[in-house]
Write an enzyme that holds these catalytic residues in place. Structure first.
Site, PDB file in Angstrom:
ATOM      1  CG  HIS A 162     -22.001  14.390 -19.475  1.00  0.00           C
ATOM      2  ND1 HIS A 162     -20.688  14.815 -19.480  1.00  0.00           N
ATOM      3  CD2 HIS A 162     -22.697  15.312 -18.760  1.00  0.00           C
ATOM      4  CE1 HIS A 162     -20.603  15.955 -18.804  1.00  0.00           C
ATOM      5  NE2 HIS A 162     -21.801  16.273 -18.343  1.00  0.00           N
ATOM      6  CG  HIS A 167     -20.818  15.145 -14.011  1.00  0.00           C
ATOM      7  ND1 HIS A 167     -20.118  16.282 -13.652  1.00  0.00           N
ATOM      8  CD2 HIS A 167     -21.538  15.484 -15.112  1.00  0.00           C
ATOM      9  CE1 HIS A 167     -20.412  17.270 -14.495  1.00  0.00           C
ATOM     10  NE2 HIS A 167     -21.265  16.810 -15.400  1.00  0.00           N
ATOM     11  CD  GLU A 208     -20.452  19.760 -17.117  1.00  0.00           C
ATOM     12  OE1 GLU A 208     -19.979  18.935 -17.923  1.00  0.00           O
ATOM     13  OE2 GLU A 208     -21.423  19.515 -16.394  1.00  0.00           O
ATOM     14  CB  SER A 227     -18.658  11.953 -20.673  1.00  0.00           C
ATOM     15  OG  SER A 227     -19.057  13.207 -21.197  1.00  0.00           O
TER      16      SER A 227
HETATM   17  N1  TIH Z   1     -20.343  16.420 -24.996  1.00  0.00           N
HETATM   18  C1  TIH Z   1     -20.448  15.504 -23.874  1.00  0.00           C
HETATM   19  C2  TIH Z   1     -20.300  14.060 -24.360  1.00  0.00           C
HETATM   20  O1  TIH Z   1     -20.354  13.811 -25.556  1.00  0.00           O
HETATM   21  O2  TIH Z   1     -20.164  13.169 -23.519  1.00  0.00           O
HETATM   22  C3  TIH Z   1     -21.750  15.671 -23.121  1.00  0.00           C
HETATM   23  C4  TIH Z   1     -21.887  17.049 -22.528  1.00  0.00           C
HETATM   24  C5  TIH Z   1     -21.129  17.617 -21.574  1.00  0.00           C
HETATM   25  C6  TIH Z   1     -21.526  18.924 -21.240  1.00  0.00           C
HETATM   26  C7  TIH Z   1     -22.495  19.361 -21.940  1.00  0.00           C
HETATM   27  S1  TIH Z   1     -22.972  18.125 -23.020  1.00  0.00           S
HETATM   28 FE   FE2 Z   2     -22.284  17.882 -16.953  1.00  0.00          FE
END
Ligand code: TIH
Ligand code: FE2
Length: 296
Positions: A162, A167, A208, A227
């Site tokens: 992630h 990011h 996000e 991600s």
């Molecule tokens: N859910 C995202 C992922 O599976 O890559 C990771 C996160 C993003 C924000 C909070 S947790």
């Molecule tokens: Fe994040």
């Protein structure tokens, strides 16, 4: 990222000075001793890091590199279809490896001449103000462990996939990093916890989990969508509301599941005009006025 309000595992110091990460009752790695040892090891490395040091080197196992490979492969295709063009430009410039997990120190070195951003390793919870405040200095607090191999498609717990694929590709693009920096400055400017929470919720629904319209197509620019090979396939099917600071700043969200409401901007410029301008100018008073306008 690893911040208050997000899913995170508490970390404890053991008698020998190393850290122990407490995984929750339904964490997929709970009964996997090898995984738990990795989590403890990486948390310990991060805790020993000092400001100014490069991020510690994590010697990833073949199994961890495999998770990265699988996720990178699936996302390669999904990004072309679902990511906004600014993300794809950042991705092109950053040129992340797809066959192994890069070190945070290496990604930081590549980012430095592009936007000045770099990672700092988080051992555990980074309090909201410290997490966002660091963005004003172009520092991004990051986890270094990898999601458990049984859940490659989605994890509620931010991991290196992630932080770097989600990011990192945005941190390579100056239009994105201008927004991160403004969010950081806002977090430092506001004084009350309520105002800080409002700022962080706007971050949640934009950097996000933001989506935007591009050539008639709904595309993702939020790192949490970009991600997750699972969530990226589904975001077009949820409730899409127009970009709205008051609703984003006061909405409650579930951190453990795919988001069921997303806010769509009309363009990347629209995000800059509305969200960038908000972070650039918000104060405790202006946020209190906005929060008061929220329909509850
Ligand atoms: N859910 C995202 C992922 O599976 O890559 C990771 C996160 C993003 C924000 C909070 S947790
Ligand atoms: Fe994040």
């Amino acid at each position: 990222m690893f911040e208050e309000g997000q899913y995170f595992a508490p970390v404890h110091e053991k008698d020998d000075g190393t850290l122990s990460v407490q995984l929750g009752a339904n964490h997929p790695g709970l009964n996997d001793p090898e995984y738990r040892a990795r989590r403890d090891h990486l948390a310990t490395l991060a805790a020993r890091w000092q400001p100014g040091d490069p991020c510690p080197t994590a010697d990833y196992t073949d199994a961890e590199h495999d998770v990265w490979r699988v996720v990178s492969d699936v996302l390669m295709e999904s990004h072309r279809t679902y990511a906004c063009s600014e993300f794809l430009e950042g991705k092109e410039i950053l040129g992340l490896p797809t066959d192994h997990i890069p070190q945070l120190s290496e990604v930081s070195q590549t980012l430095a001449p592009l936007t000045g951003f770099g990672y700092q390793p988080a051992a555990g919870l980074v309090p909201l103000r410290a997490f966002y405040g660091a963005l004003a200095d172009r520092r991004f607090w990051s986890t270094q462990y990898v999601r458990h191999h049984s859940v490659p498609l989605y994890t509620p717990e931010p991991d290196v996939i992630h932080e770097v694929i989600g990011h990192g590709n945005t941190l390579a693009h100056p239009r994105f990093t201008a927004l991160y920096e403004l969010a950081g400055a806002a977090a430092r400017r506001v004084e009350t916890d309520d105002a800080l929470e409002f700022v962080s919720k706007v971050f949640w629904f934009t950097l996000e989990f933001g989506v935007l319209w591009q050539r008639g197509d709904l595309r993702a620019y939020g790192a949490g969508i970009l991600s997750s090979p699972g969530e990226i396939q589904e975001f077009r099917d949820v409730t899409i509301r127009p970009l709205d600071l008051v609703s984003m700043g006061t909405a409650n969200y579930d951190i453990t599941a795919y988001q069921d409401v997303l806010y769509a901007a009309e363009s990347f410029t629209h995000v800059e005009d509305v969200v960038g301008h908000f972070w650039a100018t918000c104060t405790d008073e202006s946020i209190a006025r906005m929060a008061h306008m929220a329909v509850r």
